[in-house]
Write a protein that holds these residues in place. Structure first.
Motif, PDB file in Angstrom:
ATOM      1  N   HIS A  86       0.896  -0.942  -0.319  1.00  0.00           N
ATOM      2  CA  HIS A  86       0.233   0.430   0.142  1.00  0.00           C
ATOM      3  C   HIS A  86       1.022   1.398   0.146  1.00  0.00           C
ATOM      4  CE1 HIS A  86      -4.014  -1.826   0.422  1.00  0.00           C
ATOM      5  NE2 HIS A  86      -2.657  -2.611   0.869  1.00  0.00           N
ATOM      6  N   VAL A  87       2.124   1.029  -0.009  1.00  0.00           N
ATOM      7  CA  VAL A  87       3.003   2.989   0.124  1.00  0.00           C
ATOM      8  C   VAL A  87       3.678   2.182  -1.352  1.00  0.00           C
ATOM      9  CG1 VAL A  87       5.431   3.768   0.673  1.00  0.00           C
ATOM     10  CG2 VAL A  87       3.161   2.085   1.962  1.00  0.00           C
ATOM     11  N   SER A  88       3.945   2.973  -2.036  1.00  0.00           N
ATOM     12  CA  SER A  88       4.646   4.101  -3.602  1.00  0.00           C
ATOM     13  C   SER A  88       5.792   3.215  -3.381  1.00  0.00           C
ATOM     14  CB  SER A  88       4.110   4.373  -3.695  1.00  0.00           C
ATOM     15  OG  SER A  88       5.257   5.579  -5.140  1.00  0.00           O
ATOM     16  N   ASP A  89       6.786   3.134  -4.624  1.00  0.00           N
ATOM     17  CA  ASP A  89       8.027   2.880  -4.557  1.00  0.00           C
ATOM     18  C   ASP A  89       8.816   4.075  -4.379  1.00  0.00           C
ATOM     19  OD1 ASP A  89       7.931  -0.147  -4.208  1.00  0.00           O
ATOM     20  OD2 ASP A  89       7.842  -0.849  -6.276  1.00  0.00           O
ATOM     21  N   HIS A  90       7.720   4.480  -4.476  1.00  0.00           N
ATOM     22  CA  HIS A  90       7.883   6.705  -5.104  1.00  0.00           C
ATOM     23  C   HIS A  90       7.654   7.258  -3.874  1.00  0.00           C
ATOM     24  CE1 HIS A  90       9.318   5.369  -9.165  1.00  0.00           C
ATOM     25  NE2 HIS A  90       7.664   5.009  -9.185  1.00  0.00           N
ATOM     26  N   TYR A  91       7.269   6.672  -2.891  1.00  0.00           N
ATOM     27  CA  TYR A  91       7.024   7.846  -1.799  1.00  0.00           C
ATOM     28  C   TYR A  91       8.452   7.939  -1.138  1.00  0.00           C
ATOM     29  CZ  TYR A  91       5.128   8.223   2.787  1.00  0.00           C
ATOM     30  OH  TYR A  91       4.461   9.380   3.839  1.00  0.00           O
TER      31      TYR A  91
ATOM     32  N   LYS B 270      10.027   4.342   1.742  1.00  0.00           N
ATOM     33  CA  LYS B 270       9.569   3.224   1.431  1.00  0.00           C
ATOM     34  C   LYS B 270      10.900   2.104   2.355  1.00  0.00           C
ATOM     35  CE  LYS B 270       6.926  -0.704  -1.057  1.00  0.00           C
ATOM     36  NZ  LYS B 270       6.576  -0.679  -1.966  1.00  0.00           N
ATOM     37  N   ALA B 271      12.104   2.772   2.319  1.00  0.00           N
ATOM     38  CA  ALA B 271      12.604   1.330   3.100  1.00  0.00           C
ATOM     39  C   ALA B 271      12.992   1.922   4.328  1.00  0.00           C
ATOM     40  CB  ALA B 271      13.995   2.034   2.374  1.00  0.00           C
ATOM     41  N   ALA B 272      12.502   3.271   4.618  1.00  0.00           N
ATOM     42  CA  ALA B 272      12.337   3.783   6.304  1.00  0.00           C
ATOM     43  C   ALA B 272      11.427   2.740   6.816  1.00  0.00           C
ATOM     44  CB  ALA B 272      12.527   4.943   6.514  1.00  0.00           C
ATOM     45  N   ILE B 273       9.788   2.516   5.988  1.00  0.00           N
ATOM     46  CA  ILE B 273       9.390   2.843   6.391  1.00  0.00           C
ATOM     47  C   ILE B 273       9.126   0.942   7.059  1.00  0.00           C
ATOM     48  CG2 ILE B 273       6.499   1.885   6.191  1.00  0.00           C
ATOM     49  CD1 ILE B 273       6.546   4.601   4.265  1.00  0.00           C
ATOM     50  N   ARG B 274       9.665   0.576   5.688  1.00  0.00           N
ATOM     51  CA  ARG B 274       9.704  -1.099   6.179  1.00  0.00           C
ATOM     52  C   ARG B 274      10.730  -1.808   6.747  1.00  0.00           C
ATOM     53  NH1 ARG B 274      12.145  -2.502   1.518  1.00  0.00           N
ATOM     54  NH2 ARG B 274      10.068  -2.778   0.409  1.00  0.00           N
ATOM     55  N   GLU B 275      11.475  -0.658   7.654  1.00  0.00           N
ATOM     56  CA  GLU B 275      12.346  -1.489   8.971  1.00  0.00           C
ATOM     57  C   GLU B 275      12.250  -0.464   9.892  1.00  0.00           C
ATOM     58  OE1 GLU B 275      15.639  -2.396   9.052  1.00  0.00           O
ATOM     59  OE2 GLU B 275      15.337  -2.808   6.794  1.00  0.00           O
ATOM     60  N   GLN B 276      11.090   0.730   9.822  1.00  0.00           N
ATOM     61  CA  GLN B 276       9.958   0.582  10.924  1.00  0.00           C
ATOM     62  C   GLN B 276       8.853  -0.673  11.151  1.00  0.00           C
ATOM     63  OE1 GLN B 276       8.457   4.319  10.731  1.00  0.00           O
ATOM     64  NE2 GLN B 276      10.268   5.060  10.548  1.00  0.00           N
ATOM     65  N   LEU B 277       8.439  -1.207  10.289  1.00  0.00           N
ATOM     66  CA  LEU B 277       8.215  -2.559  10.349  1.00  0.00           C
ATOM     67  C   LEU B 277       8.334  -3.742  11.010  1.00  0.00           C
ATOM     68  CD1 LEU B 277       5.538  -2.016   7.294  1.00  0.00           C
ATOM     69  CD2 LEU B 277       5.319  -1.158   9.522  1.00  0.00           C
ATOM     70  N   ARG B 278       9.667  -3.452  10.213  1.00  0.00           N
ATOM     71  CA  ARG B 278      10.256  -5.024  11.162  1.00  0.00           C
ATOM     72  C   ARG B 278      10.414  -4.866  12.884  1.00  0.00           C
ATOM     73  NH1 ARG B 278      14.442  -5.781   6.209  1.00  0.00           N
ATOM     74  NH2 ARG B 278      13.408  -6.653   4.755  1.00  0.00           N
ATOM     75  N   VAL B 279      11.242  -3.398  13.108  1.00  0.00           N
ATOM     76  CA  VAL B 279      11.328  -3.115  14.424  1.00  0.00           C
ATOM     77  C   VAL B 279      10.169  -3.183  15.822  1.00  0.00           C
ATOM     78  CG1 VAL B 279      11.882  -1.228  15.936  1.00  0.00           C
ATOM     79  CG2 VAL B 279      13.071  -2.195  14.259  1.00  0.00           C
ATOM     80  N   MET B 280       8.789  -2.472  14.698  1.00  0.00           N
ATOM     81  CA  MET B 280       7.107  -3.108  15.688  1.00  0.00           C
ATOM     82  C   MET B 280       6.864  -4.438  16.077  1.00  0.00           C
ATOM     83  SD  MET B 280       5.404   0.306  14.138  1.00  0.00           S
ATOM     84  CE  MET B 280       3.943  -0.474  15.291  1.00  0.00           C
ATOM     85  N   PHE B 281       7.162  -4.877  14.437  1.00  0.00           N
ATOM     86  CA  PHE B 281       7.124  -6.296  14.370  1.00  0.00           C
ATOM     87  C   PHE B 281       8.213  -7.517  15.359  1.00  0.00           C
ATOM     88  CE2 PHE B 281       4.996  -6.219  10.186  1.00  0.00           C
ATOM     89  CZ  PHE B 281       3.740  -5.229  10.465  1.00  0.00           C
TER      90      PHE B 281
ATOM     91  N   TRP C 147      -5.014   2.272  -4.824  1.00  0.00           N
ATOM     92  CA  TRP C 147      -4.054   3.619  -4.242  1.00  0.00           C
ATOM     93  C   TRP C 147      -3.523   3.416  -3.714  1.00  0.00           C
ATOM     94  CZ3 TRP C 147      -5.817   8.505  -5.260  1.00  0.00           C
ATOM     95  CH2 TRP C 147      -6.746   8.497  -5.560  1.00  0.00           C
ATOM     96  N   ARG C 148      -2.106   3.859  -3.408  1.00  0.00           N
ATOM     97  CA  ARG C 148      -0.976   3.597  -2.546  1.00  0.00           C
ATOM     98  C   ARG C 148      -0.362   5.211  -1.888  1.00  0.00           C
ATOM     99  NH1 ARG C 148       1.129   0.397  -7.166  1.00  0.00           N
ATOM    100  NH2 ARG C 148       0.905  -1.749  -6.130  1.00  0.00           N
ATOM    101  N   LEU C 149       0.247   4.954  -1.088  1.00  0.00           N
ATOM    102  CA  LEU C 149       1.111   6.242  -0.088  1.00  0.00           C
ATOM    103  C   LEU C 149       1.374   6.762  -0.592  1.00  0.00           C
ATOM    104  CD1 LEU C 149       1.223   5.690   3.206  1.00  0.00           C
ATOM    105  CD2 LEU C 149      -0.435   6.702   2.836  1.00  0.00           C
ATOM    106  N   TYR C 150       2.183   7.996  -0.902  1.00  0.00           N
ATOM    107  CA  TYR C 150       2.495   8.525  -2.216  1.00  0.00           C
ATOM    108  C   TYR C 150       3.662   9.834  -1.344  1.00  0.00           C
ATOM    109  CZ  TYR C 150       4.708  10.705  -6.216  1.00  0.00           C
ATOM    110  OH  TYR C 150       5.628  11.265  -7.712  1.00  0.00           O
ATOM    111  N   GLY C 151       2.990  10.204  -0.701  1.00  0.00           N
ATOM    112  CA  GLY C 151       3.847  11.430   0.417  1.00  0.00           C
ATOM    113  C   GLY C 151       4.233  12.737  -0.433  1.00  0.00           C
ATOM    114  N   PHE C 152       4.894  13.621   1.191  1.00  0.00           N
ATOM    115  CA  PHE C 152       4.586  15.004  -0.187  1.00  0.00           C
ATOM    116  C   PHE C 152       5.715  14.971  -0.807  1.00  0.00           C
ATOM    117  CE2 PHE C 152       2.543  14.749   4.129  1.00  0.00           C
ATOM    118  CZ  PHE C 152       1.724  15.933   4.158  1.00  0.00           C
TER     119      PHE C 152
END
Length: 179
Positions: A89-94, A101-112, A172-177
């Motif tokens: 659900h997150v764009s590769d261009h976020y 997107k790479a930072a979100i991946r790391e945050q998810l790993r920490v949370m999980f 629909w994917r998150l794209y960011g600012f």
């Protein structure tokens, strides 16, 4: 039978993941929020402030329904602790400086790793469209039950915060600012 201290190496790995990582979460923000991040809120001062009207017009009803469906699916994947499902659900261009997107991946790993159960409650408050982008205002909170302790803790909460999404390959994917 469990040997005393048997979980310590796992705890050390978990703490090693945290070293140098600031645990923040955009709109999980629509990533527990469309990922949650439809789950989450922007993390920088450069992002528009809550309550500020963003460009565009009120979104058509069908766009709002599609975004709510995307949010529901992203939330389900987040609750299931499905990293790949959430990130779909997150764009590769976020990009919302400094979040990618790479930072979100790391945050998810920490949370999980830290939590054995996660809850995300997100409501879409308003959607405005400008061209191919949808400015999604959401309110929500994320909490988790700490692994090893069994204690529920709040992780993130926000009110009427914007996130930018766009349709890519029909979804629909998150794209960011894009800062």
């Amino acid at each position: 039978m469990m040997i005393a201290g048997a979980r310590r190496p796992r705890l050390r790995r978990c703490l090693a993941l945290l070293k140098g990582v600031v645990v923040t979460f955009p709109g999980v923000t629509l990533v527990a929020a469309l990922t949650l991040g439809l789950v989450a809120a922007p993390l920088t001062a450069d992002a528009p402030q809550a309550g500020t009207r963003l460009p565009g017009d009120p979104a058509p009803r069908n766009v709002i329904l599609e975004l709510r469906q995307a949010l529901a699916h992203a939330s389900d994947r987040f609750h299931a602790m499905d990293e790949v499902g959430v990130l779909s659900h997150v764009s590769d261009h976020y990009r919302t400086t400094p979040l990618t997107k790479a930072a979100i991946r790391e945050q998810l790993r920490v949370m999980f790793t830290l939590y054995d159960t996660l809850r995300a409650q997100v409501r879409i408050d308003e959607v405005r469209t400008a061209g191919e982008r949808a400015w999604v205002y959401s309110t929500g909170d994320i909490s988790g039950r700490l692994r090893w302790l069994g204690t529920w803790t709040p992780i993130l909460s926000w009110q009427y915060e914007p996130e930018v999404a766009r349709r890519e390959q029909g979804v629909w994917r998150l794209y960011g600012f894009q800062q």
